[in-house]
Design a protein around this motif. Structure first.
Motif, mmCIF file in Angstrom:
data_model
loop_
_atom_site.group_PDB
_atom_site.id
_atom_site.type_symbol
_atom_site.label_atom_id
_atom_site.label_comp_id
_atom_site.label_asym_id
_atom_site.label_seq_id
_atom_site.Cartn_x
_atom_site.Cartn_y
_atom_site.Cartn_z
ATOM 1 N N ARG A 383 14.413 -20.056 -20.201
ATOM 2 C CA ARG A 383 12.680 -19.354 -20.024
ATOM 3 C C ARG A 383 11.599 -20.321 -19.694
ATOM 4 N NH1 ARG A 383 14.991 -15.062 -22.192
ATOM 5 N NH2 ARG A 383 16.296 -13.213 -20.754
ATOM 6 N N PHE A 384 11.288 -20.988 -18.949
ATOM 7 C CA PHE A 384 10.375 -21.891 -19.028
ATOM 8 C C PHE A 384 8.974 -21.461 -18.470
ATOM 9 C CE2 PHE A 384 12.901 -23.767 -17.096
ATOM 10 C CZ PHE A 384 12.128 -24.628 -15.771
ATOM 11 N N GLY A 385 7.882 -22.255 -18.569
ATOM 12 C CA GLY A 385 6.453 -21.549 -17.481
ATOM 13 C C GLY A 385 5.051 -22.479 -18.387
ATOM 14 N N GLY A 386 4.464 -21.283 -17.744
ATOM 15 C CA GLY A 386 3.097 -21.681 -18.175
ATOM 16 C C GLY A 386 1.493 -21.662 -17.267
ATOM 17 N N ALA A 387 0.548 -21.851 -17.741
ATOM 18 C CA ALA A 387 -0.769 -20.838 -17.377
ATOM 19 C C ALA A 387 -2.083 -22.164 -17.685
ATOM 20 C CB ALA A 387 -0.944 -20.064 -17.385
ATOM 21 N N ALA A 388 -2.679 -22.328 -16.565
ATOM 22 C CA ALA A 388 -3.498 -23.072 -16.670
ATOM 23 C C ALA A 388 -4.914 -22.215 -16.895
ATOM 24 C CB ALA A 388 -3.620 -24.761 -16.652
ATOM 25 N N SER A 389 -6.258 -22.241 -16.604
ATOM 26 C CA SER A 389 -7.128 -21.473 -15.656
ATOM 27 C C SER A 389 -8.596 -22.800 -16.444
ATOM 28 C CB SER A 389 -7.844 -20.536 -16.373
ATOM 29 O OG SER A 389 -7.862 -20.392 -17.781
ATOM 30 N N ILE A 390 -9.486 -22.801 -15.343
ATOM 31 C CA ILE A 390 -10.962 -23.004 -16.006
ATOM 32 C C ILE A 390 -11.725 -21.893 -15.731
ATOM 33 C CG2 ILE A 390 -12.629 -24.831 -14.730
ATOM 34 C CD1 ILE A 390 -10.990 -26.787 -14.519
ATOM 35 N N GLY A 417 -15.297 -22.721 -19.716
ATOM 36 C CA GLY A 417 -14.135 -22.760 -21.034
ATOM 37 C C GLY A 417 -12.830 -22.911 -20.248
ATOM 38 N N LYS A 418 -11.727 -23.702 -21.308
ATOM 39 C CA LYS A 418 -10.679 -25.108 -20.656
ATOM 40 C C LYS A 418 -9.220 -23.770 -21.588
ATOM 41 C CE LYS A 418 -13.288 -28.580 -18.683
ATOM 42 N NZ LYS A 418 -14.423 -28.271 -19.253
ATOM 43 N N HIS A 419 -8.444 -23.508 -20.367
ATOM 44 C CA HIS A 419 -7.003 -23.247 -21.086
ATOM 45 C C HIS A 419 -5.781 -23.853 -20.459
ATOM 46 C CE1 HIS A 419 -10.353 -19.760 -21.899
ATOM 47 N NE2 HIS A 419 -10.033 -19.883 -23.282
ATOM 48 N N ILE A 420 -5.242 -24.150 -21.304
ATOM 49 C CA ILE A 420 -4.181 -23.886 -20.731
ATOM 50 C C ILE A 420 -2.580 -23.595 -21.654
ATOM 51 C CG2 ILE A 420 -4.633 -26.860 -22.584
ATOM 52 C CD1 ILE A 420 -1.778 -28.027 -19.734
ATOM 53 N N GLY A 421 -1.667 -23.369 -21.338
ATOM 54 C CA GLY A 421 -0.668 -22.891 -22.346
ATOM 55 C C GLY A 421 0.589 -22.808 -21.670
ATOM 56 N N LEU A 422 1.854 -23.969 -22.834
ATOM 57 C CA LEU A 422 3.173 -23.853 -22.413
ATOM 58 C C LEU A 422 4.258 -23.328 -23.135
ATOM 59 C CD1 LEU A 422 2.609 -27.701 -21.538
ATOM 60 C CD2 LEU A 422 2.513 -25.603 -19.359
ATOM 61 N N TYR A 423 5.096 -22.849 -22.477
ATOM 62 C CA TYR A 423 6.184 -22.541 -23.119
ATOM 63 C C TYR A 423 7.324 -22.430 -22.703
ATOM 64 C CZ TYR A 423 7.226 -18.373 -19.763
ATOM 65 O OH TYR A 423 7.701 -17.863 -18.458
ATOM 66 N N ALA A 424 8.228 -22.029 -23.771
ATOM 67 C CA ALA A 424 9.906 -22.531 -23.613
ATOM 68 C C ALA A 424 10.714 -21.877 -24.617
ATOM 69 C CB ALA A 424 10.703 -24.484 -23.745
ATOM 70 N N GLU A 425 11.653 -21.265 -24.184
ATOM 71 C CA GLU A 425 12.884 -20.276 -24.964
ATOM 72 C C GLU A 425 14.342 -19.994 -24.730
ATOM 73 O OE1 GLU A 425 10.411 -16.619 -25.072
ATOM 74 O OE2 GLU A 425 12.641 -15.418 -24.170
ATOM 75 N N ASP A 426 15.356 -20.082 -24.840
ATOM 76 C CA ASP A 426 16.453 -19.796 -24.808
ATOM 77 C C ASP A 426 17.252 -19.029 -25.484
ATOM 78 O OD1 ASP A 426 19.292 -20.807 -23.472
ATOM 79 O OD2 ASP A 426 19.096 -22.631 -24.852
#
Length: 740
Positions: A383-390, A417-426
């Motif tokens: 499973r992997f994905g992410g999010a970003a926002s301004i 504000g600026k945010h970014i996130g990336l994730y991965a899990e197995d």
């Protein structure tokens, strides 16, 4: 730099969507060619879709309150949720001078994340105005309507690996209605209408949701409206001023509108658009202030609003050998706004008005994907994905004192504000799959760019203009599960969580020089981090289910407000005064246990029991963390047949632990009983009549967390006598629901 990051995540998520389309198209083309070379497969959906980025999926620390639970327990608020299916969830109503909010495992505010369809609701506050005599801008976590929801997930624990910054106590993940929630089998339309009367605030409300499917196109309309008054309590003094214990009279109007359009495409793809608007308006006669201010001429208004538009994409593979099994992507705009106003005339006839307005506009993208494959004799679920926002935040206080607005200012500057996130899990399954190990990691980064000047806040002359703040963090986790038998699963997890400071904590600047104090943010704050340890077991058979969890969380750089004397401020009388300023506390620890069970008997009777206990302490000073609620248990016994049912529920809580401070109220323990019943007449298909008596024995009690800062020996405009903060006495509730 942040813009490049945003473009990068947008490109990645777009590529993910295209990749899933291409992979499925390739698999489908091969299948159709084998059959006749040209015929396309019909669209196939595997039941209700579950988003690939759903943080509650395959998570033993999460629990779900389904649409059926919401209906049968008549859950209409976060308070109802904590008194029925989720005893570890606490919601304290905001009262004059005492901010409320949502708490999970003793943590609240920015340490609990609220998601609506995986889109975060921005949390913001203005602590300088939080002690005002209206209900104030205390929490944005309740800016939604339960009538628009299909389910509620509570994710517990200090785990940022799937949720991101802020999930130190946990998260509330809300899922709104989809057309398939209303459209039954062999039908092309469906609907749900509900009318409710609730006696604790004398409110009348109604909601309706209708969905229609035309070939591969589905549309849903949902709307709700409620009109009520102040929440009741057990206070008896109906006087004006600081000795009052009855609630201030109020008129409350709440509405929600939502529209969804969904288009199913060949190969398991779906695109759509969602638009929703939530609005709550409260008008209050501030009788607690009449006397100092002109009777019948001094009132308060509190407005909350959330608007969202999102373009949504979902994918669910129809071929077993697809590269991507599931994926989802949402591009959104969301605006959250709150306003608190109080004033009109003082007793001497002069004007006194304060109006605090805050809003946050966010533009973002969020998505996730899942892939199942075998490698090296092991089964993997990646499973992997992410999010970003301004986001663009602004706050302004309008002040009118005696006809002059010179005191108007921005307590918090405009912030981009600026945010970014990336994730991965197995999720790795060994052998026959009874033992699974899930390593995971997430990367989060943020940057705040404030725009403050002495024109917007004269205190910058003394404290300096605010500067940018940024940070980044990796948050790993390791989850292990073992199926001891078909009924019993054991689990254990270690995880880390991370929380960036809020704009309030960094940039708040309110100075009252004439009274010698200032309420300040701290641009040097470090982000909060935590290590969380969980272990437990679940049991599930045909008629008995249960779950037991123990947890131990350690937090570093815990952000809290402290009171400090200052002798070097020339604006203060004599150069000395007091700072209320945010600081990092080195070490905090919260330990606890949670359990729940349900037993169904063959004759239609059933019993449920759940409990939550936690203990929190500042490790260095041994001071109690008073947002940690005392022991709480919910026990019920009932009967349910196909057409009617009844349930008697007992809610039991211990008293707040004594912190040794006579200036804080340690609420006593309590036990209250609720009796509910429902009937579905056989003659009227889809009709459900439900009624209940709450606080059956008219018990006087307090929410211990909500009154933790009340001073029992003092009365003022922001600190009424303790009976003012009591919960509602005996009340009645009835609802009629019709499903079409």
């Amino acid at each position: 730099m942040a813009s490049r990051r945003l473009r990068s995540i947008l490109t990645t998520c777009t590529a993910l969507a295209l990749l899933s389309m291409a992979a499925e198209a390739s698999a489908q083309q091969a299948a159709t060619t084998e059959q006749n070379g040209t015929t396309l497969r019909p669209i196939t959906l595997k039941g209700k879709r579950v988003k690939a980025g759903d943080p509650a999926e395959s998570n033993p620390l999460a629990s779900t309150t389904t649409a059926d639970d919401i209906a049968k327990r008549d859950i209409g608020s976060l308070k109802d949720l904590g008194n029925t299916t989720e005893p570890g969830v606490d919601f304290a109503e905001a009262r004059p001078g005492k901010p409320g909010g949502l708490f999970i495992r003793g943590l609240g505010g920015p340490r609990v994340v609220t998601l609506v369809d995986n889109i975060p609701i921005a949390y913001f506050e203005n602590f300088a105005r939080a002690a005002q005599a209206t209900s104030t801008l205390s929490s944005s976590s309740a800016n939604f309507d339960f009538s628009a929801l299909s389910s509620v997930d509570v994710i517990r624990g200090a785990d940022s690996s799937r949720i991101g910054s802020g999930a130190l106590g946990g998260a509330l993940s809300l899922h709104t209605l989809e057309p398939e929630d209303l459209i039954g089998p062999e039908k092309d339309w469906g609907g749900l209408a509900k009318a409710t009367y609730s006696g604790d605030d004398r409110s009348i409300g109604g909601s309706i949701a209708v969905a229609k499917k035309i070939e591969n196109t589905s549309i849903l309309f949902q709307g709700a409206y409620k009109r009520g008054h102040e929440l009741d309590n057990k206070g008896e003094s109906n006087v004006f001023g600081s000795a009052r214990t009855k609630p201030n009279p109020a008129d409350v109007n709440q509405s929600n509108l939502m529209v969804k359009l969904r288009q199913d495409l060949e190969g398991g793809h779906r695109i759509g658009i969602t638009a929703e608007r939530y609005l709550s308006k409260t008008d209050t006669d501030l009788k607690t202030l009449w006397g100092t201010y002109m009777p019948r001429e001094y009132a308060g208004d509190d407005d909350r609003e959330r608007d969202r538009v999102s373009i949504d994409y979902e994918y669910e593979a129809t071929a077993a050998d697809a590269l991507i099994d599931r994926a989802n992507l949402s591009v959104y705009w969301q605006r959250t706004a709150q306003m608190s106003r109080s004033g009109d005339q003082r007793a001497n006839g002069s004007t006194y008005i304060r109006k605090d307005s805050m809003q946050n506009n966010a533009y973002g993208i969020v998505g996730g994907a899942e892939s199942n494959f075998d490698s090296g004799g092991l089964n993997h679920t990646l499973r992997f994905g992410g999010a970003a926002s301004i986001s663009y935040f602004d706050q302004y206080l309008y002040a009118n004192t005696g006809g002059s607005s010179s005191a108007s200012q921005s307590d918090i500057p405009e912030v981009t504000g600026k945010h970014i996130g990336l994730y991965a899990e197995d999720e790795i399954a060994f052998g026959d799959g009874s033992f699974k190990l899930t390593p995971g990691i997430r990367f989060d980064a943020f940057r705040y760019d404030p725009k403050g000047s002495t024109n917007s806040n004269p205190a910058y002359d003394t404290f300096g203009t605010p500067g940018s703040n940024d940070g980044a963090r990796f948050s790993p986790k390791l989850l292990a599960t073992y199926d001891l038998s078909p009924e019993v699963q054991l689990f254990a997890q270690w995880s880390m969580a991370y929380r960036a400071p809020t704009m309030n904590e960094l940039y708040l600047n309110f100075s009252n020089a004439s009274f010698g104090y200032a309420v300040l943010g701290n641009p040097d704050l470090k982000p909060e981090i935590s290590n969380g340890f969980e272990a437990g077991a679940t049991y599930q058979s045909g008629d008995l289910t249960g779950k037991l969890t123990v947890f131990h969380n350690r937090y570093k750089n815990f952000i809290e407000q402290q009171t400090e004397p200052n002798t070097a401020n020339p604006a203060f009388p004599g150069g000395s005064g007091t700072y209320f300023i945010y600081r990092n506390v080195p070490n905090v620890r919260i330990t606890g246990i949670e359990a729940k069970a349900r037993k169904d008997f063959a004759n239609g009777f059933f019993g449920t029991a759940s409990l939550a206990y936690a203990y929190g302490v500042d490790v260095d000073t041994n001071d109690l963390i008073r947002t940690v609620a005392p022991f709480k248990s919910v026990v019920s016994f009932g009967y349910a047949s196909e057409t009617w049912g009844s349930e008697l529920t007992g809610i039991f809580a211990a008293g707040m632990r004594d912190d040794g401070d006579s200036a804080t109220f340690d609420a006593p323990g309590y036990g209250v009983a609720n009796l509910t019943a429902w009937w579905e007449p056989e003659q009227t298909n889809g009709l459900r009549i439900q009624a209940g008596v709450y606080n059956l024995f008219d018990k006087k009690y307090w929410n211990a967390v909500g009154v933790r800062d009340v001073n029992p020996g003092s009365s003022s405009s922001t600190n009424q006598p303790v009976d003012f903060y009591t919960e509602a006495g005996r009340s009645f509730k009835i609802s009629l629901t019709q499903r079409f």
